[in-house]
Motif scaffolding. Structure first.
Motif, PDB file in Angstrom:
ATOM      1  N   ILE A  22       0.851  -1.185   0.000  1.00  0.00           N
ATOM      2  CA  ILE A  22       0.000   0.000   0.000  1.00  0.00           C
ATOM      3  C   ILE A  22       0.891   1.241   0.000  1.00  0.00           C
ATOM      4  CG2 ILE A  22      -1.665   1.358   1.332  1.00  0.00           C
ATOM      5  CD1 ILE A  22      -2.826  -1.303   2.357  1.00  0.00           C
ATOM      6  N   ASP A  23       0.689   2.084  -1.003  1.00  0.00           N
ATOM      7  CA  ASP A  23       1.387   3.368  -1.104  1.00  0.00           C
ATOM      8  C   ASP A  23       0.370   4.475  -0.919  1.00  0.00           C
ATOM      9  OD1 ASP A  23       3.945   2.327  -1.575  1.00  0.00           O
ATOM     10  OD2 ASP A  23       3.594   2.196  -3.726  1.00  0.00           O
ATOM     11  N   MET A  24       0.804   5.623  -0.362  1.00  0.00           N
ATOM     12  CA  MET A  24      -0.166   6.686  -0.101  1.00  0.00           C
ATOM     13  C   MET A  24       0.378   8.109  -0.115  1.00  0.00           C
ATOM     14  SD  MET A  24       1.178   5.802   3.022  1.00  0.00           S
ATOM     15  CE  MET A  24       0.331   4.361   3.535  1.00  0.00           C
ATOM     16  N   ILE A  25       1.656   8.318  -0.043  1.00  0.00           N
ATOM     17  CA  ILE A  25       2.202   9.672   0.040  1.00  0.00           C
ATOM     18  C   ILE A  25       2.495  10.174  -1.373  1.00  0.00           C
ATOM     19  CG2 ILE A  25       4.026  11.139   0.970  1.00  0.00           C
ATOM     20  CD1 ILE A  25       4.367   8.951   3.190  1.00  0.00           C
ATOM     21  N   ASN A  26       1.797  11.237  -1.761  1.00  0.00           N
ATOM     22  CA  ASN A  26       1.904  11.798  -3.099  1.00  0.00           C
ATOM     23  C   ASN A  26       2.407  13.236  -2.975  1.00  0.00           C
ATOM     24  OD1 ASN A  26       1.644  12.302  -5.807  1.00  0.00           O
ATOM     25  ND2 ASN A  26      -0.573  12.096  -5.865  1.00  0.00           N
ATOM     26  N   LEU A  27       3.632  13.479  -3.396  1.00  0.00           N
ATOM     27  CA  LEU A  27       4.216  14.816  -3.289  1.00  0.00           C
ATOM     28  C   LEU A  27       3.563  15.746  -4.296  1.00  0.00           C
ATOM     29  CD1 LEU A  27       7.988  13.876  -2.884  1.00  0.00           C
ATOM     30  CD2 LEU A  27       6.306  14.372  -1.097  1.00  0.00           C
ATOM     31  N   ASP A  28       2.994  16.845  -3.816  1.00  0.00           N
ATOM     32  CA  ASP A  28       2.290  17.791  -4.674  1.00  0.00           C
ATOM     33  C   ASP A  28       3.225  18.783  -5.360  1.00  0.00           C
ATOM     34  OD1 ASP A  28      -0.126  16.632  -3.950  1.00  0.00           O
ATOM     35  OD2 ASP A  28      -0.514  18.093  -2.359  1.00  0.00           O
ATOM     36  N   PHE A  29       4.400  19.004  -4.805  1.00  0.00           N
ATOM     37  CA  PHE A  29       5.294  20.034  -5.321  1.00  0.00           C
ATOM     38  C   PHE A  29       6.252  19.523  -6.392  1.00  0.00           C
ATOM     39  CE2 PHE A  29       7.187  18.168  -1.564  1.00  0.00           C
ATOM     40  CZ  PHE A  29       8.491  17.910  -1.961  1.00  0.00           C
ATOM     41  N   MET A  30       6.186  18.224  -6.698  1.00  0.00           N
ATOM     42  CA  MET A  30       7.041  17.669  -7.746  1.00  0.00           C
ATOM     43  C   MET A  30       6.422  16.384  -8.289  1.00  0.00           C
ATOM     44  SD  MET A  30      10.163  16.058  -5.461  1.00  0.00           S
ATOM     45  CE  MET A  30      10.992  15.246  -6.772  1.00  0.00           C
ATOM     46  N   GLU A  31       6.810  16.026  -9.478  1.00  0.00           N
ATOM     47  CA  GLU A  31       6.347  14.785 -10.102  1.00  0.00           C
ATOM     48  C   GLU A  31       7.219  13.651  -9.566  1.00  0.00           C
ATOM     49  OE1 GLU A  31       3.536  13.024 -12.286  1.00  0.00           O
ATOM     50  OE2 GLU A  31       3.706  15.193 -12.159  1.00  0.00           O
ATOM     51  N   PHE A  32       6.612  12.761  -8.786  1.00  0.00           N
ATOM     52  CA  PHE A  32       7.359  11.662  -8.178  1.00  0.00           C
ATOM     53  C   PHE A  32       6.401  10.512  -7.923  1.00  0.00           C
ATOM     54  CE2 PHE A  32       9.794   9.534  -4.760  1.00  0.00           C
ATOM     55  CZ  PHE A  32      11.029   9.471  -5.383  1.00  0.00           C
ATOM     56  N   ALA A  33       6.941   9.327  -7.738  1.00  0.00           N
ATOM     57  CA  ALA A  33       6.123   8.146  -7.460  1.00  0.00           C
ATOM     58  C   ALA A  33       5.435   8.285  -6.096  1.00  0.00           C
ATOM     59  CB  ALA A  33       6.997   6.893  -7.466  1.00  0.00           C
ATOM     60  N   VAL A  34       4.267   7.686  -5.977  1.00  0.00           N
ATOM     61  CA  VAL A  34       3.565   7.615  -4.693  1.00  0.00           C
ATOM     62  C   VAL A  34       4.296   6.565  -3.857  1.00  0.00           C
ATOM     63  CG1 VAL A  34       1.355   7.095  -3.578  1.00  0.00           C
ATOM     64  CG2 VAL A  34       1.395   8.280  -5.784  1.00  0.00           C
ATOM     65  N   PHE A  35       4.504   6.840  -2.576  1.00  0.00           N
ATOM     66  CA  PHE A  35       5.281   5.953  -1.720  1.00  0.00           C
ATOM     67  C   PHE A  35       4.639   5.851  -0.338  1.00  0.00           C
ATOM     68  CE2 PHE A  35       6.978  10.203  -1.543  1.00  0.00           C
ATOM     69  CZ  PHE A  35       7.263  10.434  -0.198  1.00  0.00           C
ATOM     70  N   ASN A  36       5.278   5.126   0.575  1.00  0.00           N
ATOM     71  CA  ASN A  36       4.756   4.939   1.932  1.00  0.00           C
ATOM     72  C   ASN A  36       5.854   5.181   2.965  1.00  0.00           C
ATOM     73  OD1 ASN A  36       6.262   2.455   2.263  1.00  0.00           O
ATOM     74  ND2 ASN A  36       4.730   1.447   1.005  1.00  0.00           N
ATOM     75  N   LEU A  37       5.516   5.043   4.226  1.00  0.00           N
ATOM     76  CA  LEU A  37       6.507   5.279   5.281  1.00  0.00           C
ATOM     77  C   LEU A  37       7.669   4.296   5.200  1.00  0.00           C
ATOM     78  CD1 LEU A  37       4.328   6.119   8.425  1.00  0.00           C
ATOM     79  CD2 LEU A  37       5.680   7.679   7.016  1.00  0.00           C
ATOM     80  N   ALA A  38       7.383   3.028   4.917  1.00  0.00           N
ATOM     81  CA  ALA A  38       8.451   2.030   4.823  1.00  0.00           C
ATOM     82  C   ALA A  38       9.452   2.411   3.728  1.00  0.00           C
ATOM     83  CB  ALA A  38       7.864   0.641   4.561  1.00  0.00           C
ATOM     84  N   ASP A  39       8.945   2.905   2.601  1.00  0.00           N
ATOM     85  CA  ASP A  39       9.840   3.366   1.536  1.00  0.00           C
ATOM     86  C   ASP A  39      10.729   4.510   2.026  1.00  0.00           C
ATOM     87  OD1 ASP A  39       8.570   1.558  -0.197  1.00  0.00           O
ATOM     88  OD2 ASP A  39       7.200   3.096  -0.962  1.00  0.00           O
ATOM     89  N   SER A  40      10.138   5.400   2.810  1.00  0.00           N
ATOM     90  CA  SER A  40      10.902   6.520   3.374  1.00  0.00           C
ATOM     91  C   SER A  40      11.974   6.010   4.323  1.00  0.00           C
ATOM     92  CB  SER A  40       9.973   7.479   4.125  1.00  0.00           C
ATOM     93  OG  SER A  40       9.018   8.022   3.263  1.00  0.00           O
ATOM     94  N   TYR A  41      11.615   5.038   5.162  1.00  0.00           N
ATOM     95  CA  TYR A  41      12.603   4.463   6.087  1.00  0.00           C
ATOM     96  C   TYR A  41      13.775   3.888   5.300  1.00  0.00           C
ATOM     97  CZ  TYR A  41       8.610   4.195   9.406  1.00  0.00           C
ATOM     98  OH  TYR A  41       7.523   4.444  10.210  1.00  0.00           O
ATOM     99  N   LEU A  42      13.465   3.126   4.241  1.00  0.00           N
ATOM    100  CA  LEU A  42      14.521   2.505   3.442  1.00  0.00           C
ATOM    101  C   LEU A  42      15.437   3.555   2.811  1.00  0.00           C
ATOM    102  CD1 LEU A  42      12.411  -0.303   1.770  1.00  0.00           C
ATOM    103  CD2 LEU A  42      14.441  -0.660   3.200  1.00  0.00           C
ATOM    104  N   THR A  43      14.844   4.569   2.233  1.00  0.00           N
ATOM    105  CA  THR A  43      15.634   5.615   1.563  1.00  0.00           C
ATOM    106  C   THR A  43      16.526   6.349   2.550  1.00  0.00           C
ATOM    107  OG1 THR A  43      13.892   5.876  -0.086  1.00  0.00           O
ATOM    108  CG2 THR A  43      15.471   7.684   0.138  1.00  0.00           C
ATOM    109  N   VAL A  44      15.942   6.795   3.650  1.00  0.00           N
ATOM    110  CA  VAL A  44      16.722   7.524   4.662  1.00  0.00           C
ATOM    111  C   VAL A  44      17.738   6.583   5.305  1.00  0.00           C
ATOM    112  CG1 VAL A  44      16.587   8.778   6.862  1.00  0.00           C
ATOM    113  CG2 VAL A  44      14.896   9.211   5.066  1.00  0.00           C
ATOM    114  N   GLY A  45      17.349   5.324   5.538  1.00  0.00           N
ATOM    115  CA  GLY A  45      18.256   4.344   6.142  1.00  0.00           C
ATOM    116  C   GLY A  45      19.493   4.108   5.303  1.00  0.00           C
TER     117      GLY A  45
END
Length: 154
Positions: free
Chosen positions: A113-136
């Protein structure tokens, strides 16, 4: 004490990820978008049957295998370095929590399940786990770079 604190952090991060996904699935229909922080991001409920940017659709068992390998390596390095650098451990915990969050989805739902959609740029919809992986991964790279600069390579 450090093991307990790190375990609690991983549990908390995975719980936040899973609760956010549960909430989205309970409140929205697939494909639906709702504003959240106008101009910053909106919530869009998507079912991702692939990997990042929806590549390799419907390769559930391939992703499960890759995730298990990554989680095994991350847990191994976490245990090996449990008394080491906190930045390194934080990066590993983020990677473990992100991997587990998406692994739970794939195992239980067959998709992420993905849910975070950045309004200020064209980017893929992602989720918190994706954010954890990227920042990690970023934190881990910084920790290893810093460790290498200090001459603390094993």
């Amino acid at each position: 004490m450090r093991k307990l604190l790190l375990s609690f952090c991983a549990f908390l991060l995975v719980s936040l990820d899973q609760l956010s996904k549960y909430w989205i699935a309970a409140q929205m229909n697939p494909g639906e978008t709702q504003p959240f922080f106008p101009g910053l991001f909106s919530l869009t409920y998507l079912r991702n049957y692939g990997a990042a940017f929806s590549i390799l659709q419907h390769q559930r068992w391939l992703f499960a295998l890759i995730t298990l390998v990554v989680l095994t390596v991350a847990v191994y390095y976490l245990i090996k370095n449990i008394k080491g650098d906190l930045l390194l451990l934080f990066g590993l915990i983020l990677i473990i929590a992100g991997g587990l969050g998406n692994f739970i989805d794939r195992l239980c739902l067959g998709y992420v399940i993905d849910m975070i959609n950045l309004d200020f740029m064209e980017f893929a919809v992602f989720n918190l786990a994706d954010s954890y992986l990227t920042v990690g991964v970023l934190v881990l790279m910084i920790a290893l770079w810093r460790d290498g600069r200090n001459g603390n390579q094993d």
